[in-house]
Design an enzyme around this catalytic site. Structure first.
Site, PDB file in Angstrom:
ATOM      1  N   GLY A   1       0.819  -1.220   0.000  1.00  0.00           N
ATOM      2  CA  GLY A   1       0.000   0.000   0.000  1.00  0.00           C
ATOM      3  C   GLY A   1       0.841   1.253   0.000  1.00  0.00           C
ATOM      4  O   GLY A   1       0.618   2.167   0.799  1.00  0.00           O
ATOM      5  N   ALA A   2       1.816   1.307  -0.931  1.00  0.00           N
ATOM      6  CA  ALA A   2       2.839   2.362  -0.855  1.00  0.00           C
ATOM      7  C   ALA A   2       2.665   3.486  -1.871  1.00  0.00           C
ATOM      8  O   ALA A   2       3.582   4.271  -2.080  1.00  0.00           O
ATOM      9  CB  ALA A   2       4.228   1.732  -0.990  1.00  0.00           C
ATOM     10  N   SER A   3       1.487   3.593  -2.497  1.00  0.00           N
ATOM     11  CA  SER A   3       1.322   4.642  -3.516  1.00  0.00           C
ATOM     12  C   SER A   3       0.967   5.994  -2.914  1.00  0.00           C
ATOM     13  O   SER A   3       0.987   7.011  -3.598  1.00  0.00           O
ATOM     14  CB  SER A   3       0.238   4.232  -4.521  1.00  0.00           C
TER      15      SER A   3
ATOM     16  N   VAL B   1      -3.256  -7.456  -1.178  1.00  0.00           N
ATOM     17  CA  VAL B   1      -2.762  -8.154   0.023  1.00  0.00           C
ATOM     18  C   VAL B   1      -3.796  -9.101   0.629  1.00  0.00           C
ATOM     19  O   VAL B   1      -3.429 -10.017   1.358  1.00  0.00           O
ATOM     20  CB  VAL B   1      -2.243  -7.181   1.118  1.00  0.00           C
TER      21      VAL B   1
ATOM     22  N   ASN C   1       1.948  -2.368   5.478  1.00  0.00           N
ATOM     23  CA  ASN C   1       1.352  -1.041   5.691  1.00  0.00           C
ATOM     24  C   ASN C   1      -0.075  -0.923   5.155  1.00  0.00           C
ATOM     25  O   ASN C   1      -0.859  -0.135   5.665  1.00  0.00           O
ATOM     26  CB  ASN C   1       2.256   0.004   5.026  1.00  0.00           C
TER      27      ASN C   1
ATOM     28  N   SER D   1      -2.084   0.245  14.995  1.00  0.00           N
ATOM     29  CA  SER D   1      -2.723   1.530  15.306  1.00  0.00           C
ATOM     30  C   SER D   1      -2.962   1.604  16.800  1.00  0.00           C
ATOM     31  O   SER D   1      -3.160   0.565  17.455  1.00  0.00           O
ATOM     32  CB  SER D   1      -4.063   1.631  14.573  1.00  0.00           C
TER      33      SER D   1
ATOM     34  N   TYR E   1     -11.964  -2.223  12.697  1.00  0.00           N
ATOM     35  CA  TYR E   1     -10.581  -1.753  12.497  1.00  0.00           C
ATOM     36  C   TYR E   1      -9.720  -2.065  13.721  1.00  0.00           C
ATOM     37  O   TYR E   1      -8.607  -2.595  13.598  1.00  0.00           O
ATOM     38  CB  TYR E   1     -10.619  -0.247  12.221  1.00  0.00           C
TER      39      TYR E   1
ATOM     40  N   ALA F   1     -10.151  -4.277  16.000  1.00  0.00           N
ATOM     41  CA  ALA F   1      -9.970  -5.727  16.141  1.00  0.00           C
ATOM     42  C   ALA F   1      -8.841  -6.213  15.231  1.00  0.00           C
ATOM     43  O   ALA F   1      -7.979  -6.992  15.650  1.00  0.00           O
ATOM     44  CB  ALA F   1     -11.261  -6.461  15.797  1.00  0.00           C
TER      45      ALA F   1
ATOM     46  N   ILE G   1      -2.623  10.496  11.982  1.00  0.00           N
ATOM     47  CA  ILE G   1      -1.635  10.976  11.006  1.00  0.00           C
ATOM     48  C   ILE G   1      -2.361  11.567   9.799  1.00  0.00           C
ATOM     49  O   ILE G   1      -3.368  10.999   9.340  1.00  0.00           O
ATOM     50  CB  ILE G   1      -0.721   9.810  10.538  1.00  0.00           C
TER      51      ILE G   1
END
Ligand code: NAD
Length: 247
Positions: free
Chosen positions: A9-11, A64, A90, A142, A155, A157, A188
């Site tokens: 998820g790096a875009s 993923v 990520n 998180s 989320y 969980a 963030i």
């Protein structure tokens, strides 16, 4: 041979910042994008930014949440760069809502990416790292997974599950000289949090003693430390980067 980091998820957002930081630290970068559209809308720019640091970088499309897609992606990254020295799990999504109104689809979608996705990628990359007898795996969890957050039953969980996977993988893979750690961001500023209302942002901000939201680069700095030789004896840890929000 230069070391290689694969970031899911790096875009955009935190993943893009991690890619650029690890490139500046000398890693070749495999930029995972979910789709061709993401390659065009962000992935290619991340690759260019990494290459400007003098390293090699390339986009790899993969979902993923899909076991076979992850296997293919890992194979392609290994074929292109020769090694996979750092894996950053990520990729993540939110589908927020109060438990009383949360649909099964909302729960399953978040579990598929945030939870199963970490299993899928770790399962495939750990094989490569075990054969290398070295590696660093860094999972982005998180503070919601550590302390809970109303409206994020699904989320939080999944993010708590990521902590469990981090601890067990650290124990299982440690004997092969592989460290496994997690970074737990607070609030963030990324596309993920852009969608929140001004009211939600103000409520979140009021609970941050440092009085501001974090930047993706501040998460990338913690990840880069865990990916470095300096952190070689740190494993099974969760580093919270949240401006003291969850204290
Ligand atoms: P973002 O939405 O900007 O980026 C998430 C990335 O994951 C996107 O590029 C998206 O396309 C990708 N992705 C989603 N599903 C995918 C799939 N099936 N396969 C591959 N890639 C997929 O969000 P972000 O804020 O940069 O979040 C990055 C990570 O940090 C996530 O795991 C998120 O849960 C975590 N996090 C973010 C915050 C925050 O405040 N932004 C706080 C705590 C944790």
């Amino acid at each position: 041979m230069a070391k290689t980091a694969l970031i899911t998820g790096a875009s955009q957002g935190i993943g893009a910042a991690i890619g650029k930081k690890l490139a500046s630290d000398g890693f070749n970068i495999a930029v995972n994008c979910y789709s061709e559209r993401e390659v065009e809308n962000g992935g290619n720019q991340v690759v260019e930014a990494c290459r400007s640091c003098g390293v090699e970088a390339e986009c790899f499309i993969g979902d993923v949440s899909n076991f076979d897609s992850c296997a293919e992606m890992v194979k392609a990254v290994k074929a292109r760069f020769g090694t996979i020295d750092v894996l950053v799990n990520n990729a993540g999504i939110t589908k927020d809502g109060l438990l009383a109104r949360m649909s099964e689809a909302q729960f399953d979608a978040v579990a598929a990416v945030n939870f199963k996705g970490v299993f899928n990628m770790t399962r495939h990359v750990s094989g490569v790292m075990m054969r290398q007898r070295s590696g660093h795996i860094i999972n982005i969890t998180s503070v919601a997974g550590l302390y809970g957050n109303p409206g994020q039953f699904n989320y939080s969980a999944t993010k708590a599950g990521v902590v469990g996977m981090t601890l067990t993988a650290a124990k299982e893979l440690g004997p092969r000289n592989i460290t496994v750690n997690a970074v737990a961001p607070g609030f963030i500023e990324t596309p993920m949090t852009d969608v929140l209302t001004d009211e939600q942002k103000a409520a979140a901000l009021s609970s941050v003693p440092l009085g501001r939201f974090g930047k993706p680069e501040e998460i990338a700095a913690a990840v880069a430390f865990l990916a470095s030789d300096a952190a070689g004896y740190i494993s099974g840890q969760v580093i919270v980067v949240d401006g003291a929000m969850s204290m």
